[in-house]
Design a protein around this motif. Structure first.
Motif, PDB file in Angstrom:
ATOM      1  N   ASP A  10      23.607  15.040  25.711  1.00 20.82           N
ATOM      2  CA  ASP A  10      23.414  13.759  25.041  1.00 20.82           C
ATOM      3  C   ASP A  10      23.963  13.884  23.610  1.00 20.82           C
ATOM      4  O   ASP A  10      24.293  14.979  23.159  1.00 20.82           O
ATOM      5  CB  ASP A  10      21.937  13.350  25.065  1.00 20.82           C
ATOM      6  N   PRO A  11      24.096  12.762  22.901  1.00 21.82           N
ATOM      7  CA  PRO A  11      24.693  12.814  21.556  1.00 21.82           C
ATOM      8  C   PRO A  11      23.960  13.749  20.584  1.00 21.82           C
ATOM      9  O   PRO A  11      24.599  14.448  19.794  1.00 21.82           O
ATOM     10  CB  PRO A  11      24.636  11.363  21.079  1.00 21.82           C
ATOM     11  N   THR A  12      22.640  13.794  20.628  1.00 23.60           N
ATOM     12  CA  THR A  12      21.890  14.664  19.726  1.00 23.60           C
ATOM     13  C   THR A  12      22.174  16.131  20.021  1.00 23.60           C
ATOM     14  O   THR A  12      22.406  16.936  19.104  1.00 23.60           O
ATOM     15  CB  THR A  12      20.377  14.376  19.836  1.00 23.60           C
ATOM     16  N   SER A  13      22.170  16.499  21.297  1.00 28.06           N
ATOM     17  CA  SER A  13      22.442  17.886  21.678  1.00 28.06           C
ATOM     18  C   SER A  13      23.892  18.258  21.388  1.00 28.06           C
ATOM     19  O   SER A  13      24.175  19.381  20.954  1.00 28.06           O
ATOM     20  CB  SER A  13      22.124  18.101  23.158  1.00 28.06           C
ATOM     21  N   THR A  14      24.808  17.321  21.613  1.00 28.19           N
ATOM     22  CA  THR A  14      26.215  17.568  21.289  1.00 28.19           C
ATOM     23  C   THR A  14      26.361  17.879  19.804  1.00 28.19           C
ATOM     24  O   THR A  14      27.063  18.816  19.413  1.00 28.19           O
ATOM     25  CB  THR A  14      27.086  16.362  21.682  1.00 28.19           C
ATOM     26  N   ALA A  15      25.670  17.110  18.967  1.00 29.45           N
ATOM     27  CA  ALA A  15      25.722  17.350  17.524  1.00 29.45           C
ATOM     28  C   ALA A  15      25.157  18.728  17.178  1.00 29.45           C
ATOM     29  O   ALA A  15      25.690  19.426  16.302  1.00 29.45           O
ATOM     30  CB  ALA A  15      24.967  16.248  16.778  1.00 29.45           C
ATOM     31  N   SER A  16      24.110  19.148  17.868  1.00 33.31           N
ATOM     32  CA  SER A  16      23.530  20.475  17.621  1.00 33.31           C
ATOM     33  C   SER A  16      24.509  21.583  17.990  1.00 33.31           C
ATOM     34  O   SER A  16      24.648  22.568  17.249  1.00 33.31           O
ATOM     35  CB  SER A  16      22.237  20.648  18.430  1.00 33.31           C
ATOM     36  N   VAL A  17      25.195  21.440  19.114  1.00 30.91           N
ATOM     37  CA  VAL A  17      26.176  22.446  19.522  1.00 30.91           C
ATOM     38  C   VAL A  17      27.327  22.474  18.520  1.00 30.91           C
ATOM     39  O   VAL A  17      27.790  23.540  18.108  1.00 30.91           O
ATOM     40  CB  VAL A  17      26.679  22.192  20.948  1.00 30.91           C
ATOM     41  N   THR A  36      38.738  21.750  18.633  1.00 29.26           N
ATOM     42  CA  THR A  36      38.964  21.683  20.069  1.00 29.26           C
ATOM     43  C   THR A  36      38.695  20.277  20.606  1.00 29.26           C
ATOM     44  O   THR A  36      37.876  19.543  20.059  1.00 29.26           O
ATOM     45  CB  THR A  36      38.097  22.716  20.819  1.00 29.26           C
ATOM     46  N   VAL A  37      39.388  19.914  21.651  1.00 30.63           N
ATOM     47  CA  VAL A  37      39.149  18.619  22.285  1.00 30.63           C
ATOM     48  C   VAL A  37      38.087  18.736  23.372  1.00 30.63           C
ATOM     49  O   VAL A  37      37.674  17.740  23.949  1.00 30.63           O
ATOM     50  CB  VAL A  37      40.452  18.026  22.884  1.00 30.63           C
ATOM     51  N   THR A  38      37.653  19.966  23.646  1.00 28.88           N
ATOM     52  CA  THR A  38      36.628  20.193  24.656  1.00 28.88           C
ATOM     53  C   THR A  38      35.281  19.717  24.144  1.00 28.88           C
ATOM     54  O   THR A  38      34.880  20.035  23.026  1.00 28.88           O
ATOM     55  CB  THR A  38      36.545  21.691  25.004  1.00 28.88           C
ATOM     56  N   GLU A  39      34.589  18.968  24.962  1.00 32.12           N
ATOM     57  CA  GLU A  39      33.236  18.553  24.619  1.00 32.12           C
ATOM     58  C   GLU A  39      32.280  19.682  24.966  1.00 32.12           C
ATOM     59  O   GLU A  39      32.496  20.406  25.939  1.00 32.12           O
ATOM     60  CB  GLU A  39      32.846  17.301  25.413  1.00 32.12           C
ATOM     61  N   PRO A  40      31.210  19.850  24.185  1.00 28.70           N
ATOM     62  CA  PRO A  40      30.209  20.842  24.563  1.00 28.70           C
ATOM     63  C   PRO A  40      29.682  20.550  25.970  1.00 28.70           C
ATOM     64  O   PRO A  40      29.452  19.391  26.330  1.00 28.70           O
ATOM     65  CB  PRO A  40      29.101  20.652  23.516  1.00 28.70           C
TER      66      PRO A  40
END
Length: 91
Positions: A10-17, A36-40
C-alpha cells in the motif's frame, strides 16, 4: 521470458520501503535505489513461461480475490552476484 508473481505494498508501506532505500543510499552513495523504476514488492515466485500455463489475467483475477496481508520485516540483505539486488527479510 518468465512470469513473476509479486505482492505489492500500500502507499504507506511503499513510502517506508523507499525510506529504507534512501537510508541505504546515504550509507553507500554509489547505490541508486531511489532511481529505480521497480516498485517495492515481495517476490513469491519466478516461473519460466513454459511452466506458467495460467495467463497473466488468471493471476490478476486470483490477486484481486486475495485479502490484504501483513508483512513484518526482520532484516536487510543483498543477493550474491553483480546485479546489486537488495532484499528485506520478511515474515
Amino acid at each position: 521470458m518468465s512470469i513473476s508473481i509479486e505482492v505489492g505494498f500500500d502507499p504507506t508501506s511503499t513510502a517506508s520501503v523507499r525510506a529504507l532505500w534512501h537510508a541505504v543510499e546515504a550509507q553507500s552513495p554509489e547505490t541508486t535505489l531511489s532511481d529505480t523504476v521497480t516498485e517495492p514488492h515481495v517476490s513469491l515466485a519466478l516461473l519460466p513461461e513454459h511452466l506458467a500455463s495460467p495467463s497473466p489475467e488468471t493471476f490478476a483475477e486470483a490477486a484481486a480475490r486475495t485479502a490484504p496481508m501483513t508483512v513484518e520485516v526482520r532484516g536487510i540483505g543483498a543477493f550474491p552476484g553483480g546485479e546489486g539486488v537488495i532484499f528485506l527479510a520478511v515474515l
